[in-house]
Enzyme design. Sequence first.
Site, PDB file in Angstrom:
ATOM      1  N   PHE A 185       0.847  -1.195   0.000  1.00 22.56           N
ATOM      2  CA  PHE A 185       0.000   0.000   0.000  1.00 22.56           C
ATOM      3  C   PHE A 185       0.882   1.245   0.000  1.00 22.56           C
ATOM      4  O   PHE A 185       0.696   2.170   0.756  1.00 22.56           O
ATOM      5  CB  PHE A 185      -0.955  -0.043   1.207  1.00 22.56           C
ATOM      6  CG  PHE A 185      -2.109   0.927   1.100  1.00 22.56           C
ATOM      7  CD1 PHE A 185      -2.973   0.885   0.013  1.00 22.56           C
ATOM      8  CD2 PHE A 185      -2.331   1.882   2.083  1.00 22.56           C
ATOM      9  CE1 PHE A 185      -4.027   1.784  -0.093  1.00 22.56           C
ATOM     10  CE2 PHE A 185      -3.392   2.782   1.991  1.00 22.56           C
ATOM     11  CZ  PHE A 185      -4.245   2.732   0.899  1.00 22.56           C
TER      12      PHE A 185
ATOM     13  N   THR B 140       4.099  -4.491  -4.033  1.00 26.81           N
ATOM     14  CA  THR B 140       5.165  -4.292  -3.051  1.00 26.81           C
ATOM     15  C   THR B 140       6.435  -3.825  -3.777  1.00 26.81           C
ATOM     16  O   THR B 140       6.536  -3.957  -4.991  1.00 26.81           O
ATOM     17  CB  THR B 140       5.459  -5.589  -2.273  1.00 26.81           C
ATOM     18  OG1 THR B 140       5.877  -6.598  -3.192  1.00 26.81           O
ATOM     19  CG2 THR B 140       4.226  -6.086  -1.527  1.00 26.81           C
TER      20      THR B 140
ATOM     21  N   LYS C 168       8.435  -5.533 -10.458  1.00 24.96           N
ATOM     22  CA  LYS C 168       9.131  -6.378 -11.427  1.00 24.96           C
ATOM     23  C   LYS C 168       9.841  -7.574 -10.816  1.00 24.96           C
ATOM     24  O   LYS C 168      10.115  -8.572 -11.494  1.00 24.96           O
ATOM     25  CB  LYS C 168      10.193  -5.551 -12.161  1.00 24.96           C
ATOM     26  CG  LYS C 168       9.685  -4.355 -12.876  1.00 24.96           C
ATOM     27  CD  LYS C 168      10.855  -3.492 -13.370  1.00 24.96           C
ATOM     28  CE  LYS C 168      10.350  -2.157 -13.870  1.00 24.96           C
ATOM     29  NZ  LYS C 168       9.848  -1.292 -12.765  1.00 24.96           N
TER      30      LYS C 168
ATOM     31  N   GLY D  58      12.041  15.092  -8.352  1.00 26.17           N
ATOM     32  CA  GLY D  58      11.294  13.889  -7.998  1.00 26.17           C
ATOM     33  C   GLY D  58      11.212  12.874  -9.129  1.00 26.17           C
ATOM     34  O   GLY D  58      10.423  11.934  -9.087  1.00 26.17           O
TER      35      GLY D  58
ATOM     36  N   GLU E 179      14.828   8.561  -8.060  1.00 27.26           N
ATOM     37  CA  GLU E 179      14.660   8.230  -6.654  1.00 27.26           C
ATOM     38  C   GLU E 179      15.917   8.616  -5.871  1.00 27.26           C
ATOM     39  O   GLU E 179      16.975   8.857  -6.454  1.00 27.26           O
ATOM     40  CB  GLU E 179      14.393   6.734  -6.517  1.00 27.26           C
ATOM     41  CG  GLU E 179      13.052   6.372  -7.144  1.00 27.26           C
ATOM     42  CD  GLU E 179      12.776   4.882  -7.105  1.00 27.26           C
ATOM     43  OE1 GLU E 179      12.920   4.297  -6.024  1.00 27.26           O
ATOM     44  OE2 GLU E 179      12.423   4.332  -8.151  1.00 27.26           O
TER      45      GLU E 179
ATOM     46  N   ASP F 219      16.904  -1.254 -14.382  1.00 27.11           N
ATOM     47  CA  ASP F 219      15.451  -1.127 -14.567  1.00 27.11           C
ATOM     48  C   ASP F 219      15.069  -1.379 -16.030  1.00 27.11           C
ATOM     49  O   ASP F 219      14.137  -2.142 -16.319  1.00 27.11           O
ATOM     50  CB  ASP F 219      14.992   0.279 -14.129  1.00 27.11           C
ATOM     51  CG  ASP F 219      13.509   0.500 -14.375  1.00 27.11           C
ATOM     52  OD1 ASP F 219      12.712  -0.044 -13.596  1.00 27.11           O
ATOM     53  OD2 ASP F 219      13.154   1.178 -15.354  1.00 27.11           O
TER      54      ASP F 219
ATOM     55  N   LYS G 293      12.799  -4.619 -17.756  1.00 28.79           N
ATOM     56  CA  LYS G 293      11.654  -4.461 -18.662  1.00 28.79           C
ATOM     57  C   LYS G 293      11.876  -5.195 -19.982  1.00 28.79           C
ATOM     58  O   LYS G 293      10.995  -5.907 -20.464  1.00 28.79           O
ATOM     59  CB  LYS G 293      11.399  -2.973 -18.918  1.00 28.79           C
ATOM     60  CG  LYS G 293      10.854  -2.254 -17.683  1.00 28.79           C
ATOM     61  CD  LYS G 293      10.850  -0.741 -17.883  1.00 28.79           C
ATOM     62  CE  LYS G 293      10.392  -0.026 -16.617  1.00 28.79           C
ATOM     63  NZ  LYS G 293      10.735   1.413 -16.630  1.00 28.79           N
TER      64      LYS G 293
END
Lengths: 342, 342
Positions: free
Chosen positions: B13, B97, B126, B208, B211, B222, B226
């Site tokens: 969450f 998560t 992922k 922003g 990260e 990353d 993908k």
Amino acid sequence: MMNRKINVILTGFGTVGREFVRLLEEKGPTIQQTYGVELQLVGVAGRNGFLYDPDGLDLETLLACGKGSAALDQYAKHHQLSLQETVFCGDVLVESTPTDIVDGGPALSYIMRAIDNQMDVVALSKGALVTAYRDIMNAAKAIKVRVRYSGATAAALPTLDVGMYSLAGCRIERIEGILNGTTNYILTKMHEDRLTFEQALSLAQEKGIAETNPALDISGTDSACKILLLANSLLDTDCTLRDVRIVGVEGITPKDIERSRARGKRIKLIAKAYRESDGVSIEVSPVELEQDSPLAGIAGTNKGVWFHTDLMGTVCIVGGASHPRAAAAAALKDVINLFRRD
Amino acid sequence: MMNRKINVILTGFGTVGREFVRLLEEKGPTIQQTYGVELQLVGVAGRNGFLYDPDGLDLETLLACGKGSAALDQYAKHHQLSLQETVFCGDVLVESTPTDIVDGGPALSYIMRAIDNQMDVVALSKGALVTAYRDIMNAAKAIKVRVRYSGATAAALPTLDVGMYSLAGCRIERIEGILNGTTNYILTKMHEDRLTFEQALSLAQEKGIAETNPALDISGTDSACKILLLANSLLDTDCTLRDVRIVGVEGITPKDIERSRARGKRIKLIAKAYRESDGVSIEVSPVELEQDSPLAGIAGTNKGVWFHTDLMGTVCIVGGASHPRAAAAAALKDVINLFRRD
């Protein structure tokens, strides 16, 4: 995975219809293996009648017979069959007769009869959908069958799929695109090689890009058909061609092109549909775009479309081959997606 | 159309998970009306336990409680519930998560348990898929449930959908793209504003976009995750991150950028997967592109991907918002497409 056998009926055996059969022949085994669907062509309707074999037509022989109704005659003779009245006893109709935007032509009656017989429909030609979108959709809904028409909405350039699936859950606010390869080729040649409209059109005809009768393309009507179908499908409109403001490219002069160039701009034939406070506007017209805008960069026979959404921002799709094989592949894709079991 | 009620369980969450809940709240009525699906959130798993209400959680209250496990605690208190052990008794798991690419983390066990309990799975993170793609897919196939992961493969930029649906029937020969917005922003700033890598990264962090720990992005990992998932899904590979050659953008200097500029080129971090005679190669690395190549024109945090196919030519997709709401929208899309009845 158990394969599911799907009986396909094809109406029209012109260039694209024949390419569809060729793809069934070439890709059949791969499709079975990948998607768990065995596609069996049981009937082909042409001008002289319906070639039908409930056990599946022999694709290799059919392809060897050439194209059009003469090919159906020849196949019938070879297999000692008679052409008959068209019967709609299959799982899916692939409709590929010539586009008739006046009243839908035979395509409309084929589609309605297929729906009445509980067949799903994959349309390659635009006429029926453009003239009777709501009738077709209501009939399909009542009988609980599905209608797909990627082949009629820019074919290998995915437009309908992206709107229906990739953007599911979003509100599409605006769709705009270059949806006709012929006019884009003409405008590209006028801009890059400084040809007149007539010279560029002749060149497109020589290269087999423009049809002998290019009226549907250059008048903007082909683009209008596509954006109309996208709006009806994705913006909940219930419009016909009469609701689309259409300006074609016939009136564009070298002077217009020069003036744009001097301002650092490019003229493109843009089809768009967008929500306004009192509904949805749909229009096709030549528009001056900034040189560095993404749609301005779409050259030659390429097509492209932009979707503006509330949740996912703007998604732009460009490309997709525009030959008959690619159009047939768009129909094949629709058939696979209707029945896939992977 | 009879609505179908679908019970959704959410794990995680955080920012994106909460955006997903917000979309359920905002879009619920529209989704019911448009797709014939009523999405009911029955459980949310956080670090301290599982918030569960088989009659559906009250979304407005949940959103008012903030985010993270503290929000779940607060909701439980407010509704006099106790957090409990996670139970997988819904129709679909939405997994959000944090990504753990070492061993999949809790996400992997959530996904496997959901599959064991005959739930479909929509993954936003992922890690589980990257570390255990084949295990997950085999388990799903055995139990006959479905796994979707648009949110893990460039989110609002449609990649997986286009490969699976829009190009169904085609053989995809090659996929290449700019799949990471942060590194594309950095490279864009280095090129356009002549910043150093460090300056561009700081700027991205201030805004922003990057990260606080930007390692996954700038190392190319990353992007590698993908393209790996796209290759495994669309090029029939069975690879892990160890099979991907990865070069990040950390080593790129202003001198490299100047050299490219002088040659009329641009450096972009390109992820690609392509068929070779002996299999499929997957790699991520900075590549010098011609200024006027379509991928070179993708600027800022934008992403884009090209599919090269046998039947439909090349299809290029660019755009898609990259904020958390757009990522959540990608998961919502997957859920809708799994259960839609329109």
